[in-house]
Design an enzyme around this catalytic site. Structure first.
Site, PDB file in Angstrom:
ATOM      1  N   GLY A  45      68.070  24.762 -42.587  1.00 50.89           N
ATOM      2  CA  GLY A  45      68.174  23.468 -41.931  1.00 50.89           C
ATOM      3  C   GLY A  45      67.569  22.380 -42.791  1.00 50.89           C
ATOM      4  N   GLN A  50      63.869  14.464 -44.893  1.00 54.04           N
ATOM      5  CA  GLN A  50      63.509  15.343 -46.006  1.00 54.04           C
ATOM      6  C   GLN A  50      64.216  14.943 -47.307  1.00 54.04           C
ATOM      7  OE1 GLN A  50      64.220  19.065 -43.484  1.00 54.04           O
ATOM      8  NE2 GLN A  50      62.633  19.717 -44.930  1.00 54.04           N
ATOM      9  N   CYS A  98      58.747  25.497 -44.692  1.00 48.29           N
ATOM     10  CA  CYS A  98      59.547  24.270 -44.755  1.00 48.29           C
ATOM     11  C   CYS A  98      59.834  23.902 -46.204  1.00 48.29           C
ATOM     12  CB  CYS A  98      58.780  23.139 -44.069  1.00 48.29           C
ATOM     13  SG  CYS A  98      59.656  21.577 -43.995  1.00 48.29           S
ATOM     14  N   LEU A  99      61.051  23.441 -46.460  1.00 45.33           N
ATOM     15  CA  LEU A  99      61.413  22.996 -47.802  1.00 45.33           C
ATOM     16  C   LEU A  99      60.532  21.832 -48.272  1.00 45.33           C
ATOM     17  CD1 LEU A  99      65.316  23.062 -47.504  1.00 45.33           C
ATOM     18  CD2 LEU A  99      63.848  24.746 -48.663  1.00 45.33           C
ATOM     19  N   HIS A 140      62.322  22.800 -35.099  1.00 45.83           N
ATOM     20  CA  HIS A 140      61.650  22.486 -36.364  1.00 45.83           C
ATOM     21  C   HIS A 140      62.315  21.274 -37.031  1.00 45.83           C
ATOM     22  CE1 HIS A 140      59.735  23.739 -40.325  1.00 45.83           C
ATOM     23  NE2 HIS A 140      60.700  22.931 -40.735  1.00 45.83           N
ATOM     24  N   GLU A 141      63.639  21.286 -37.107  1.00 49.62           N
ATOM     25  CA  GLU A 141      64.352  20.187 -37.769  1.00 49.62           C
ATOM     26  C   GLU A 141      64.243  18.889 -36.971  1.00 49.62           C
ATOM     27  OE1 GLU A 141      65.150  20.486 -40.790  1.00 49.62           O
ATOM     28  OE2 GLU A 141      64.907  22.662 -40.812  1.00 49.62           O
ATOM     29  N   HIS A 144      61.174  16.806 -37.538  1.00 49.77           N
ATOM     30  CA  HIS A 144      61.203  15.906 -38.697  1.00 49.77           C
ATOM     31  C   HIS A 144      61.684  14.509 -38.312  1.00 49.77           C
ATOM     32  CE1 HIS A 144      60.127  18.461 -42.044  1.00 49.77           C
ATOM     33  NE2 HIS A 144      61.007  19.392 -41.687  1.00 49.77           N
TER      34      HIS A 144
END
Length: 199
Positions: A45, A50, A98-99, A140-141, A144
């Site tokens: 995701g 991000q 997380c990225l 989670h996404e 953000h």
């Protein structure tokens, strides 16, 4: 086109994202670029903040997990202006990463099921229910989009344990910041205040 992934410490990750309307320029291309970036990064995701854009847009590729979870075969979706409408079920812990926070993971507790309202790729309103892993990933996404990263939801003890790594990511972000030397000095002092007890 591969987009740069913004890491912990960049201001865009802490701000609330704005809604997108039908006039947003080149939205279709942005979605394609985000999917390409997601695949290159080997994530499931990616939220627009991000990649440095404070807008309510998320892309998800669960197809990469379909060998272990066949129900996700072909699951590639974009979510425009998504909001969680309901949560349900027990709170469940799961190790998240997380990225935007490379090298850091933490056990996070989230509701098992959620209902989300969003616009699809054709800007049609959709309501969809998610449970288990899909629920967690979407939560989670969507965090953000509200300026929340998963470490904000970690227990106080876990936050202390990962404070050194977060401090280094913050300093890396500051080193790439532009502005007056006074502004950069203020950012460094803020980091020292935030993490001083832990590093």
């Amino acid at each position: 086109m591969i987009l740069p992934i913004y890491t912990y410490g960049h201001a865009v990750l802490k701000q609330e994202a704005g809604e997108i309307d039908e006039n947003y320029p080149e939205l279709g291309q942005l979605v394609k670029d985000m999917f390409e970036t997601l695949r290159k990064s080997e994530g499931v995701g990616l939220a627009a903040p991000q990649v440095g854009l404070p807008i309510r847009l998320v892309v998800v590729d669960l197809d990469v997990m379909s060998d272990d979870m066949p129900e996700f075969k072909g699951y590639l979706k974009s979510y425009i202006n998504p909001y969680i409408e309901e949560t349900d079920g027990p709170m469940e812990p799961y190790e998240e990463g997380c990225l935007s926070i490379p090298g850091v993971d933490a056990e996070i507790v989230r509701p098992k099921r959620i209902k989300v309202r969003y616009l699809d790729a054709h800007l049609k309103e959709v309501e969809e229910e998610f449970d288990d892993f899909a629920s967690r990933m979407v939560q989670h996404e969507l965090d953000h989009l509200d300026g929340v990263v998963f470490t904000d939801r970690a227990t106080p003890i876990r936050r202390k344990l990962i404070a050194g790594k977060l401090f280094r990511l913050d300093i890396d972000a500051i080193s790439g910041a532009t502005g007056t030397s006074r502004a950069v000095e203020d950012m460094i002092n803020e980091c020292m205040t935030r993490y001083g007890a832990y590093i």
